[in-house]
Design an enzyme around this catalytic site. Structure first.
Site, short mmCIF file in Angstrom:
data_model
loop_
_atom_site.label_atom_id
_atom_site.label_comp_id
_atom_site.label_asym_id
_atom_site.label_seq_id
_atom_site.Cartn_x
_atom_site.Cartn_y
_atom_site.Cartn_z
CB SER A 41 -0.83 0.13 1.12
OG SER A 41 -0.35 0.04 2.34
CE LYS A 78 -2.83 1.63 4.92
NZ LYS A 78 -2.67 0.85 3.79
#
Length: 183
Positions: A41, A78
């Site tokens: 990600s 993230k």
């Protein structure tokens, strides 16, 4: 007399080295904690099996990379896109914060720009009938927007879920990098 002075000197050096070792152990256990990146990600910024150091005492700003516990109780990495009180939306690969376009310089890379179509699908944050990140929360995305399970799906995350801010990548050694605030 000479032996006594030498012994005293060795004891002082030993105490200093022991003190330094204690400080380093404290910093490693509580302040600068190594962690491994899993998943794709954050590609191309971070890849699976990259190793990073997170700081547990750093302030969090827009575009910082953080480590946190997601809603499925997994430790993930993230990027902070929205801060408390921000409205967040994407239109045609443009990030809008509080209705103003904000550039994402970390996405200006050949791995991304060479891809056809939208990198970030159109999205408007809706949270409890408001379009703002709640107080003490962050809106997060992965850099690999097409393959990132992030705040676009599970909403903002609370400050309490944040484990730390990524300050350095140390492995692989050819990619050593210190992460600083992006202007």
């Amino acid at each position: 007399m000479q032996k006594c002075l030498e012994r005293s000197r060795r004891l002082r050096i030993g105490r200093v080295l022991f003190g330094i070792a204690l400080i380093l152990v404290f910093l490693r256990l509580y302040i600068f904690i190594p962690t491994e990146v899993t998943g794709i990600s954050m590609y191309p910024t971070l890849n699976p099996n990259d190793r990073v150091v997170m700081s547990t005492v750093s302030s969090i700003n827009r575009f910082d990379i953080i480590v946190f516990t997601d809603p499925m109780n997994k430790t993930v990495v993230k990027r902070v896109i929205g801060l408390p009180g921000d409205s967040v939306r994407y239109e045609q690969d443009n990030l809008y914060i509080n209705n103003k376009i904000v550039k994402e310089p970390f996405l200006k890379r050949s791995e991304i720009s060479g891809e056809p179509g939208l990198w970030t699908s159109n999205f408007t944050m809706i949270n409890d009938n408001e379009n703002k990140v709640p107080e003490d929360h962050y809106f997060l995305t992965g850099d690999n927007r097409r393959y990132s399970y992030d705040s676009r799906f599970y909403g903002s995350i609370s400050r309490e879920e944040v484990l730390g801010k990524v300050v350095m990548m140390y492995y692989p050694s050819d990619k050593i990098n210190f992460f600083s605030q992006i202007p």
